[in-house]
Scaffold this motif. Structure first.
Motif, short mmCIF file in Angstrom:
data_model
loop_
_atom_site.label_atom_id
_atom_site.label_comp_id
_atom_site.label_asym_id
_atom_site.label_seq_id
_atom_site.Cartn_x
_atom_site.Cartn_y
_atom_site.Cartn_z
N GLU A 1 23.02 -93.33 -27.77
CA GLU A 1 22.04 -94.22 -28.40
C GLU A 1 21.53 -93.70 -29.74
OE1 GLU A 1 19.20 -96.30 -25.72
OE2 GLU A 1 19.84 -94.82 -24.25
N GLU A 2 21.72 -92.43 -30.01
CA GLU A 2 21.17 -91.85 -31.23
C GLU A 2 22.31 -91.31 -32.10
OE1 GLU A 2 18.29 -88.93 -30.23
OE2 GLU A 2 17.12 -90.26 -28.93
N PHE A 3 22.67 -92.05 -33.15
CA PHE A 3 23.68 -91.60 -34.11
C PHE A 3 23.43 -92.33 -35.44
CE2 PHE A 3 25.44 -95.33 -32.09
CZ PHE A 3 26.10 -96.01 -33.11
N HIS A 4 23.94 -91.75 -36.52
CA HIS A 4 23.71 -92.32 -37.85
C HIS A 4 24.88 -93.20 -38.30
CE1 HIS A 4 20.07 -90.00 -38.38
NE2 HIS A 4 20.72 -88.88 -38.05
N ASP A 5 26.09 -92.69 -38.14
CA ASP A 5 27.25 -93.46 -38.60
C ASP A 5 28.46 -93.06 -37.77
OD1 ASP A 5 28.02 -90.95 -39.61
OD2 ASP A 5 27.07 -91.37 -41.54
N ALA A 6 29.63 -93.61 -38.16
CA ALA A 6 30.85 -93.38 -37.40
C ALA A 6 31.26 -91.91 -37.38
CB ALA A 6 31.99 -94.23 -37.97
N SER A 7 30.88 -91.17 -38.41
CA SER A 7 31.25 -89.75 -38.43
C SER A 7 30.58 -88.98 -37.30
CB SER A 7 30.88 -89.14 -39.78
OG SER A 7 29.47 -89.18 -39.98
N ASP A 8 29.36 -89.39 -36.94
CA ASP A 8 28.70 -88.75 -35.80
C ASP A 8 29.49 -88.99 -34.52
OD1 ASP A 8 26.73 -87.85 -37.45
OD2 ASP A 8 25.26 -89.38 -36.88
N LEU A 9 29.98 -90.22 -34.35
CA LEU A 9 30.76 -90.55 -33.16
C LEU A 9 32.08 -89.80 -33.14
CD1 LEU A 9 30.13 -94.42 -33.03
CD2 LEU A 9 28.85 -92.59 -31.91
N THR A 10 32.67 -89.63 -34.31
CA THR A 10 33.91 -88.85 -34.40
C THR A 10 33.67 -87.40 -34.00
OG1 THR A 10 34.74 -90.28 -36.18
CG2 THR A 10 35.75 -88.10 -35.95
N ASP A 11 32.54 -86.86 -34.42
CA ASP A 11 32.21 -85.47 -34.05
C ASP A 11 32.01 -85.34 -32.55
OD1 ASP A 11 32.31 -84.78 -36.70
OD2 ASP A 11 30.14 -84.92 -37.03
N ILE A 12 31.35 -86.34 -31.94
CA ILE A 12 31.14 -86.30 -30.49
C ILE A 12 32.48 -86.36 -29.77
CG2 ILE A 12 30.19 -87.56 -28.53
CD1 ILE A 12 27.88 -88.42 -30.35
N ALA A 13 33.37 -87.26 -30.22
CA ALA A 13 34.70 -87.38 -29.59
C ALA A 13 35.48 -86.07 -29.72
CB ALA A 13 35.47 -88.54 -30.22
N ALA A 14 35.39 -85.45 -30.91
CA ALA A 14 36.10 -84.18 -31.12
C ALA A 14 35.55 -83.09 -30.20
CB ALA A 14 35.97 -83.75 -32.57
N LYS A 15 34.25 -83.09 -30.00
CA LYS A 15 33.64 -82.10 -29.11
C LYS A 15 34.10 -82.30 -27.67
CE LYS A 15 29.17 -80.00 -27.99
NZ LYS A 15 27.70 -80.07 -28.18
N VAL A 16 34.19 -83.56 -27.25
CA VAL A 16 34.66 -83.86 -25.89
C VAL A 16 36.12 -83.41 -25.73
CG1 VAL A 16 35.22 -85.70 -24.27
CG2 VAL A 16 33.05 -85.74 -25.51
N LEU A 17 36.96 -83.74 -26.71
CA LEU A 17 38.37 -83.35 -26.64
C LEU A 17 38.52 -81.83 -26.63
CD1 LEU A 17 39.90 -85.95 -29.13
CD2 LEU A 17 40.08 -85.97 -26.64
N ASP A 18 37.70 -81.15 -27.43
CA ASP A 18 37.74 -79.68 -27.42
C ASP A 18 37.30 -79.12 -26.07
OD1 ASP A 18 38.60 -79.69 -30.03
OD2 ASP A 18 36.62 -79.34 -30.89
N GLY A 19 36.36 -79.82 -25.42
CA GLY A 19 35.90 -79.37 -24.12
C GLY A 19 37.00 -79.37 -23.07
N PHE A 20 38.01 -80.22 -23.26
CA PHE A 20 39.13 -80.28 -22.32
C PHE A 20 40.28 -79.38 -22.77
CE2 PHE A 20 36.84 -83.83 -20.76
CZ PHE A 20 37.28 -84.05 -19.47
N GLY A 21 40.08 -78.65 -23.87
CA GLY A 21 41.14 -77.77 -24.37
C GLY A 21 41.49 -76.65 -23.41
N PRO A 22 40.49 -75.88 -22.93
CA PRO A 22 40.84 -74.81 -21.98
C PRO A 22 41.49 -75.37 -20.71
CG PRO A 22 38.59 -74.55 -22.80
CD PRO A 22 39.06 -75.90 -23.25
#
Length: 646
Positions: A291-312
């Protein structure tokens, strides 16, 4: 937060204690007019009356201040029940001492003082308090005998003491039973409250991962949309699906799959902010509400963090598993104005991410809707494809490098869609694998091919036919039994059937794969590794596999002879296979220079457009007839350029 909860719980208890004190104070208040009446009747002197009232006031002010400032918390009994009974007994006995006659009226207030322990004392504590009062009254009697012998009737006082000795224990028993009943009711109420809380949590949370479930997420999403609309804000939905999770359930069992889902939930929760909501919709599908984001780049960062979380890698029961997720993202109000639309569009974007290669995110776009509708239409039609006789089998010849003769064919399925025409496997096989339809299609293909090869052998065409096995079919426990039944039913010989499996299929559980392949070899079926070089085979396992031939993947043939790396790979694969007493088949041979190099390196067979593309059965039979009527090496003739990949 825990401190706040404890503070809130403590203030609630303190409020209950203060309410009980007010009830006791009210009892004292009732006694004031009674004392006035007693004085009016000449039962107690005025000075004593004033002193008794003053004592009651002092006692209540002292206890009230203790509750007001929390001093009671320092005592072992924060409710101060024993203190109130002791002080009440003292005040009462002071009043009894100053009653010159009819002391029994004052003694009736013993029951009121005992009632201070209501819902707090058990039977034993009530008996103790009653004993205290009896001892105090006995002390008063003795004081009266010494100080005011003229106003005391000893036998009458003794009778009153004995009467009180019978009444107070009875009251103690009743009070104790009431307290026990209250405690029992409280336990039952706590159990019911706990059960209701558990039921409510089960209704709103996933039992496996403890995350909010679909119902709670939908309710939260509807509320969030309302808030976003009211305040002119945006929100985003992330739809996540674990890549190839079905393979884990099929090969390692649902127990391992459940633990993987629990670990996935933990990693998702750790990747998200506390203000975001993580929920499990079911199966291997998760969803996030941001619910709290400024623009699409914030969403991209969240998606990247989730994908990195599944890296190990995931380690379950000592087994290392590499998993990833595909993420679809849509936003309110740009991509939908209500909860069902947002979820649907995020789901569409997620499937687009899978189509683009998995382990990535994709934002929703309106044109994806059309692709999703086509996918749904294909899935619905695929359920009826076998019944409507729309699945067809094409055959691509395999040519011997030495003789130039056809040594066998590979069976390749096609789908003749009533509206879309002839569809190649890349359009529908992944969909069939996702929906589980690949299993019946695979067995249908085996049955049809075995029937055809028996007929060809009866006509004097000694050909082997290779059939691709899907991962789902290879890991079916009844594969060997089903195949044996198909061979008996069709009358085909097992040695003319060749099953093609991929490296990734056998390397997921090599020990089990070896056992299955040995059973197939015992039946007489030939085995080959398809698309060799694209997986992660271990040479230690490869030499244990009862394999007859390796098929070099077309990706290593495409750039021959100009790519030095591909030349080295082809040479190494051919030499290794021959050292392991395996023959080698090259896929995708389309040019003369590819053919020449592979023949010089000692490759045994090839297939591709340099000879013939996949053919319908009638075309194959005509080609075989022409090939038998011509001299050797005539089958190697340039075919038309391929329109699409196999």
């Amino acid at each position: 937060m825990t401190t706040a909860i404890r503070s809130q719980g403590g203030s609630t208890k303190q409020a209950v204690r203060f309410q009980r004190f007010l009830l006791a104070a009210a009892a004292y208040g009732v006694c004031v007019p009674l004392l006035g009446i007693a004085h009016g009747l000449g039962l107690v002197p005025l000075a004593a009356t004033v002193n008794i009232v003053a004592a009651m006031v002092v006692v209540n002010i002292a206890i009230g201040l203790a509750f007001r400032f929390g001093w009671n918390e320092r005592f072992r009994d924060p409710s101060l029940t024993w203190l109130q009974i002791a002080l009440g007994t003292c005040v009462l006995m002071y009043a009894v001492y100053h009653f010159d006659r009819e002391r029994g009226l004052a003694l009736m207030m013993c029951l009121v003082v005992l009632s201070f322990g209501a819902f707090r004392f058990n039977t034993r504590e009530y008996f103790t308090a009653a004993g205290l009062m009896l001892a105090a009254y006995a002390l008063v009697i003795n004081l009266l005998m010494w100080t005011k012998p003229g106003v005391i009737n000893v036998p009458f006082e003794a009778f009153q003491w004995i009467t009180l000795a019978f009444v107070l224990p009875c009251f103690a028993v009743v009070g104790g039973r009431i307290s026990e009943l209250r405690q029992r009711l409280r336990r039952i109420n706590d159990e019911l409250s706990g059960a209701l809380g558990t039921i409510q949590k089960m209704a709103t949370h996933d039992t496996l991962t403890a995350l909010p479930n679909r119902a709670l997420f939908n309710e939260t999403l509807v509320h969030a949309i309302g808030q976003a609309e009211r305040h002119g804000r945006s929100l985003a939905i992330f739809f996540l699906d674990m890549d190839r999770f079905k393979n884990i359930n099929d090969t390692l069992g649902h127990g391992v799959g459940d633990r993987v889902l629990q670990e996935a939930a933990r990693r998702l929760t750790a990747s998200m902010r506390s203000s975001d909501l993580v929920a499990r919709l079911g199966g291997d599908e998760f969803v996030l509400l941001v619910e709290e984001f400024h623009d699409a780049s914030d969403l991209t960062d969240i998606a990247a963090k989730v994908l990195d979380g599944f890296g190990p890698t995931f380690i379950v029961d000592g087994q290392e598993l590499a998993l990833s997720v595909s993420i679809g993202i849509c936003t309110y109000p740009a991509d939908g104005a209500d909860a069902p639309t947002l979820l649907s569009n995020a789901d569409i974007a997620m499937y687009r991410a899978k189509e683009q290669g998995r382990n990535r995110h994709c934002f929703y776009a309106a044109e994806l809707n059309q692709l999703s509708q086509e996918r749904l239409s294909l899935e619905a039609a695929l359920h009826h494809a076998l019944d409507r006789d729309e699945i067809e089998i094409y055959y691509q010849p395999k040519i011997d490098f030495g003789s130039g003769r056809v040594t066998g064919v590979e069976a390749l399925i096609r789908w003749r869609h009533p509206q879309l025409g002839l569809l190649l496997p890349d359009r529908f096989v992944p969909l069939a694998e996702e929906t589980g339809l690949i299993i019946p299609i695979g067995y249908w293909t085996l049955r049809r091919v075995c029937g055809r090869v028996r007929r060809w052998n009866e006509q004097g065409m000694a050909l082997t036919v290779a059939v691709n096995l899907s991962a789902s079919q290879f890991h079916q426990p009844e594969l060997v039994k089903e195949l044996a039944g198909i061979l008996r039913e069709t009358g085909a010989s097992a040695h003319v059937l060749e099953l093609e499996i991929t490296e990734s299929m056998v390397m997921k559980d090599p020990e089990r794969a070896v056992a299955v392949m040995e059973q197939l070899k015992a039946m007489g079926v030939r085995l080959s590794i398809d698309d060799f070089g694209t997986g992660h085979s271990s040479l230690g396992y490869l030499k244990r596999f009862p394999i007859d031939r390796l098929k070099v993947d077309r990706s290593f043939v495409r750039d021959l002879p100009h790519n030095g790396d591909d030349v080295a790979i082809a040479r190494a694969v051919i030499a290794m296979a021959h050292s392991l007493r395996m023959s080698v088949v090259a896929e995708g041979v389309e040019h003369q220079n590819q053919f020449d190099l592979l023949r010089e390196e000692g490759c045994d067979e090839f297939q591709g457009y340099y000879c013939r593309p996949p053919l319908e059965e009638s075309e194959l039979l005509r080609f075989l007839a022409e090939e038998q009527a011509r001299p050797a090496r005539s089958a190697i003739a340039r075919a038309p350029e391929p329109a699409a990949a196999r």
